[in-house]
Scaffold this motif. Structure first.
Motif, PDB file in Angstrom:
ATOM      1  N   GLY A   9     -51.669 -65.762  85.927  1.00  0.00           N
ATOM      2  CA  GLY A   9     -50.595 -66.346  86.723  1.00  0.00           C
ATOM      3  C   GLY A   9     -49.204 -66.000  86.242  1.00  0.00           C
ATOM      4  O   GLY A   9     -48.222 -66.410  86.843  1.00  0.00           O
ATOM      5  N   LYS A  10     -49.109 -65.231  85.164  1.00  0.00           N
ATOM      6  CA  LYS A  10     -47.813 -64.789  84.639  1.00  0.00           C
ATOM      7  C   LYS A  10     -47.692 -63.275  84.786  1.00  0.00           C
ATOM      8  O   LYS A  10     -48.689 -62.562  84.833  1.00  0.00           O
ATOM      9  CB  LYS A  10     -47.684 -65.139  83.150  1.00  0.00           C
ATOM     10  CG  LYS A  10     -47.592 -66.620  82.859  1.00  0.00           C
ATOM     11  CD  LYS A  10     -47.304 -66.833  81.392  1.00  0.00           C
ATOM     12  CE  LYS A  10     -47.147 -68.287  81.077  1.00  0.00           C
ATOM     13  NZ  LYS A  10     -45.866 -68.841  81.448  1.00  0.00           N
ATOM     14  N   ASN A  11     -46.464 -62.808  84.826  1.00  0.00           N
ATOM     15  CA  ASN A  11     -46.213 -61.378  84.665  1.00  0.00           C
ATOM     16  C   ASN A  11     -46.338 -61.089  83.176  1.00  0.00           C
ATOM     17  O   ASN A  11     -45.841 -61.873  82.355  1.00  0.00           O
ATOM     18  CB  ASN A  11     -44.805 -61.022  85.140  1.00  0.00           C
ATOM     19  CG  ASN A  11     -44.650 -61.218  86.625  1.00  0.00           C
ATOM     20  OD1 ASN A  11     -45.421 -60.706  87.414  1.00  0.00           O
ATOM     21  ND2 ASN A  11     -43.643 -61.985  87.006  1.00  0.00           N
ATOM     22  N   ILE A  12     -46.973 -59.985  82.844  1.00  0.00           N
ATOM     23  CA  ILE A  12     -47.236 -59.670  81.441  1.00  0.00           C
ATOM     24  C   ILE A  12     -46.742 -58.259  81.141  1.00  0.00           C
ATOM     25  O   ILE A  12     -47.125 -57.309  81.834  1.00  0.00           O
ATOM     26  CB  ILE A  12     -48.744 -59.760  81.136  1.00  0.00           C
ATOM     27  CG1 ILE A  12     -49.279 -61.137  81.536  1.00  0.00           C
ATOM     28  CG2 ILE A  12     -49.016 -59.464  79.666  1.00  0.00           C
ATOM     29  CD1 ILE A  12     -50.779 -61.170  81.716  1.00  0.00           C
ATOM     30  N   ILE A  13     -45.905 -58.143  80.133  1.00  0.00           N
ATOM     31  CA  ILE A  13     -45.483 -56.835  79.647  1.00  0.00           C
ATOM     32  C   ILE A  13     -46.236 -56.584  78.353  1.00  0.00           C
ATOM     33  O   ILE A  13     -46.096 -57.342  77.395  1.00  0.00           O
ATOM     34  CB  ILE A  13     -43.961 -56.778  79.394  1.00  0.00           C
ATOM     35  CG1 ILE A  13     -43.201 -57.034  80.696  1.00  0.00           C
ATOM     36  CG2 ILE A  13     -43.571 -55.424  78.781  1.00  0.00           C
ATOM     37  CD1 ILE A  13     -41.700 -57.178  80.526  1.00  0.00           C
ATOM     38  N   LEU A  14     -47.061 -55.546  78.342  1.00  0.00           N
ATOM     39  CA  LEU A  14     -47.762 -55.139  77.131  1.00  0.00           C
ATOM     40  C   LEU A  14     -46.934 -54.046  76.471  1.00  0.00           C
ATOM     41  O   LEU A  14     -46.837 -52.929  76.984  1.00  0.00           O
ATOM     42  CB  LEU A  14     -49.163 -54.603  77.458  1.00  0.00           C
ATOM     43  CG  LEU A  14     -50.102 -55.536  78.240  1.00  0.00           C
ATOM     44  CD1 LEU A  14     -51.426 -54.828  78.517  1.00  0.00           C
ATOM     45  CD2 LEU A  14     -50.328 -56.828  77.494  1.00  0.00           C
ATOM     46  N   ASN A  15     -46.300 -54.378  75.362  1.00  0.00           N
ATOM     47  CA  ASN A  15     -45.533 -53.425  74.569  1.00  0.00           C
ATOM     48  C   ASN A  15     -46.481 -52.961  73.461  1.00  0.00           C
ATOM     49  O   ASN A  15     -46.721 -53.689  72.503  1.00  0.00           O
ATOM     50  CB  ASN A  15     -44.287 -54.110  73.996  1.00  0.00           C
ATOM     51  CG  ASN A  15     -43.501 -53.213  73.073  1.00  0.00           C
ATOM     52  OD1 ASN A  15     -43.492 -51.998  73.225  1.00  0.00           O
ATOM     53  ND2 ASN A  15     -42.841 -53.816  72.095  1.00  0.00           N
ATOM     54  N   ILE A  16     -47.037 -51.773  73.616  1.00  0.00           N
ATOM     55  CA  ILE A  16     -48.082 -51.257  72.731  1.00  0.00           C
ATOM     56  C   ILE A  16     -47.469 -50.184  71.831  1.00  0.00           C
ATOM     57  O   ILE A  16     -46.758 -49.303  72.322  1.00  0.00           O
ATOM     58  CB  ILE A  16     -49.240 -50.665  73.568  1.00  0.00           C
ATOM     59  CG1 ILE A  16     -49.731 -51.707  74.585  1.00  0.00           C
ATOM     60  CG2 ILE A  16     -50.367 -50.173  72.676  1.00  0.00           C
ATOM     61  CD1 ILE A  16     -50.566 -51.116  75.723  1.00  0.00           C
ATOM     62  N   PHE A  17     -47.779 -50.247  70.521  1.00  0.00           N
ATOM     63  CA  PHE A  17     -47.148 -49.302  69.594  1.00  0.00           C
ATOM     64  C   PHE A  17     -47.979 -49.152  68.328  1.00  0.00           C
ATOM     65  O   PHE A  17     -48.880 -49.953  68.068  1.00  0.00           O
ATOM     66  CB  PHE A  17     -45.722 -49.764  69.265  1.00  0.00           C
ATOM     67  CG  PHE A  17     -45.628 -51.189  68.808  1.00  0.00           C
ATOM     68  CD1 PHE A  17     -45.789 -51.509  67.468  1.00  0.00           C
ATOM     69  CD2 PHE A  17     -45.399 -52.210  69.710  1.00  0.00           C
ATOM     70  CE1 PHE A  17     -45.705 -52.826  67.039  1.00  0.00           C
ATOM     71  CE2 PHE A  17     -45.322 -53.529  69.293  1.00  0.00           C
ATOM     72  CZ  PHE A  17     -45.474 -53.837  67.948  1.00  0.00           C
ATOM     73  N   PRO A  18     -47.653 -48.130  67.493  1.00  0.00           N
ATOM     74  CA  PRO A  18     -48.437 -47.874  66.279  1.00  0.00           C
ATOM     75  C   PRO A  18     -48.311 -48.944  65.195  1.00  0.00           C
ATOM     76  O   PRO A  18     -49.314 -49.474  64.720  1.00  0.00           O
ATOM     77  CB  PRO A  18     -47.911 -46.535  65.765  1.00  0.00           C
ATOM     78  CG  PRO A  18     -47.251 -45.890  66.927  1.00  0.00           C
ATOM     79  CD  PRO A  18     -46.735 -47.008  67.782  1.00  0.00           C
ATOM     80  N   SER A  19     -47.076 -49.272  64.760  1.00  0.00           N
ATOM     81  CA  SER A  19     -46.915 -50.199  63.638  1.00  0.00           C
ATOM     82  C   SER A  19     -45.540 -50.846  63.644  1.00  0.00           C
ATOM     83  O   SER A  19     -44.527 -50.162  63.796  1.00  0.00           O
ATOM     84  CB  SER A  19     -47.106 -49.476  62.300  1.00  0.00           C
ATOM     85  OG  SER A  19     -46.845 -50.356  61.233  1.00  0.00           O
ATOM     86  N   ILE A  20     -45.527 -52.136  63.435  1.00  0.00           N
ATOM     87  CA  ILE A  20     -44.286 -52.903  63.375  1.00  0.00           C
ATOM     88  C   ILE A  20     -43.383 -52.425  62.239  1.00  0.00           C
ATOM     89  O   ILE A  20     -42.184 -52.653  62.247  1.00  0.00           O
ATOM     90  CB  ILE A  20     -44.607 -54.416  63.233  1.00  0.00           C
ATOM     91  CG1 ILE A  20     -43.399 -55.278  63.584  1.00  0.00           C
ATOM     92  CG2 ILE A  20     -45.106 -54.759  61.842  1.00  0.00           C
ATOM     93  CD1 ILE A  20     -43.125 -55.360  65.034  1.00  0.00           C
ATOM     94  N   ASP A  21     -43.955 -51.731  61.269  1.00  0.00           N
ATOM     95  CA  ASP A  21     -43.203 -51.283  60.096  1.00  0.00           C
ATOM     96  C   ASP A  21     -42.553 -49.915  60.277  1.00  0.00           C
ATOM     97  O   ASP A  21     -42.249 -49.245  59.290  1.00  0.00           O
ATOM     98  CB  ASP A  21     -44.103 -51.294  58.849  1.00  0.00           C
ATOM     99  CG  ASP A  21     -44.375 -52.705  58.370  1.00  0.00           C
ATOM    100  OD1 ASP A  21     -43.461 -53.550  58.445  1.00  0.00           O
ATOM    101  OD2 ASP A  21     -45.505 -52.974  57.931  1.00  0.00           O
ATOM    102  N   THR A  22     -42.336 -49.507  61.520  1.00  0.00           N
ATOM    103  CA  THR A  22     -41.570 -48.283  61.775  1.00  0.00           C
ATOM    104  C   THR A  22     -40.333 -48.663  62.593  1.00  0.00           C
ATOM    105  O   THR A  22     -40.356 -49.651  63.341  1.00  0.00           O
ATOM    106  CB  THR A  22     -42.385 -47.217  62.537  1.00  0.00           C
ATOM    107  OG1 THR A  22     -42.678 -47.704  63.851  1.00  0.00           O
ATOM    108  CG2 THR A  22     -43.679 -46.877  61.801  1.00  0.00           C
ATOM    109  N   ASN A  23     -39.283 -47.891  62.450  1.00  0.00           N
ATOM    110  CA  ASN A  23     -38.019 -48.229  63.115  1.00  0.00           C
ATOM    111  C   ASN A  23     -38.134 -48.337  64.629  1.00  0.00           C
ATOM    112  O   ASN A  23     -37.621 -49.273  65.230  1.00  0.00           O
ATOM    113  CB  ASN A  23     -36.934 -47.207  62.751  1.00  0.00           C
ATOM    114  CG  ASN A  23     -36.511 -47.320  61.310  1.00  0.00           C
ATOM    115  OD1 ASN A  23     -36.648 -48.375  60.700  1.00  0.00           O
ATOM    116  ND2 ASN A  23     -36.005 -46.235  60.757  1.00  0.00           N
ATOM    117  N   THR A  24     -38.786 -47.380  65.265  1.00  0.00           N
ATOM    118  CA  THR A  24     -38.864 -47.378  66.725  1.00  0.00           C
ATOM    119  C   THR A  24     -39.713 -48.541  67.219  1.00  0.00           C
ATOM    120  O   THR A  24     -39.367 -49.194  68.208  1.00  0.00           O
ATOM    121  CB  THR A  24     -39.422 -46.036  67.242  1.00  0.00           C
ATOM    122  OG1 THR A  24     -38.636 -44.983  66.706  1.00  0.00           O
ATOM    123  CG2 THR A  24     -39.376 -45.962  68.752  1.00  0.00           C
ATOM    124  N   CYS A  25     -40.808 -48.819  66.547  1.00  0.00           N
ATOM    125  CA  CYS A  25     -41.664 -49.941  66.942  1.00  0.00           C
ATOM    126  C   CYS A  25     -40.911 -51.258  66.794  1.00  0.00           C
ATOM    127  O   CYS A  25     -40.941 -52.107  67.692  1.00  0.00           O
ATOM    128  CB  CYS A  25     -42.940 -49.961  66.109  1.00  0.00           C
ATOM    129  SG  CYS A  25     -43.957 -48.476  66.294  1.00  0.00           S
TER     130      CYS A  25
END
Length: 166
Positions: free
Chosen positions: A44-60
């Protein structure tokens, strides 16, 4: 299988992102408290899946910050930030950064998310991690937008993802 690059070198993924108008594949991911959550928990919600390699990189890290900031203006929308990081690392980062509007989730326990969404990197030094991608799922559970970022070191197109929710 899809192809992306990392520093200009070709990297393969385990498959392809779900197609627009397809029902989004369900999943079980791990929250920072080690409990599990599934896509159906956000029905029932709009969902944005932000998928990435690792939180410990600058771009992620930047993608989590950007979606956290931009998500506050969206009604009935949740942003799920998904990586193979351990939930402890995700909690540390989000706590230090004051992330309140984006939910960190890990697919470290179960490889089915990466396979079902086609995002698992199958070669390179980053083998086993997620490729940088965005999938938007509408309130009806259908995919309304996808982006497989062609160069893993680049940020996703935030505005296109957000426009798919509006």
């Amino acid at each position: 299988m899809a192809k992306v690059t990392l520093g200009g070198k070709e990297v393969n993924t385990s498959g392809n992102l779900p197609e627009v108008n397809q029902t989004a594949p369900d999943f079980k991911l791990v929250k920072t408290d080690l409990s599990e959550v599934s896509l159906s928990d956000y029905k029932g919600k709009n969902i944005i899946l932000n998928i990435f390699p690792s939180i410990d990189t600058n771009t992620c890290a930047m993608s989590v910050r950007e979606f956290n900031e931009k998500a506050t203006a969206l009604d009935n929308t949740v942003v799920l930030c998904i990586s193979r990081d351990l939930p402890f690392a995700q909690a540390r980062f989000c706590g230090a950064e004051g992330i309140k509007n984006a939910i960190p989730l890990s697919n470290f326990r179960d490889e089915s998310f990466g396979k079902n969404y086609g995002v698992t990197l199958i070669d390179s030094a980053m083998k086993g991690l997620n490729s940088r991608s965005v999938v938007v799922v509408n309130k009806e559970g259908k995919v309304s937008y996808t982006e497989l970022v062609p160069e893993i070191a680049n940020e996703p197109d935030y505005e296109k993802a957000l426009a798919a929710v509006k």
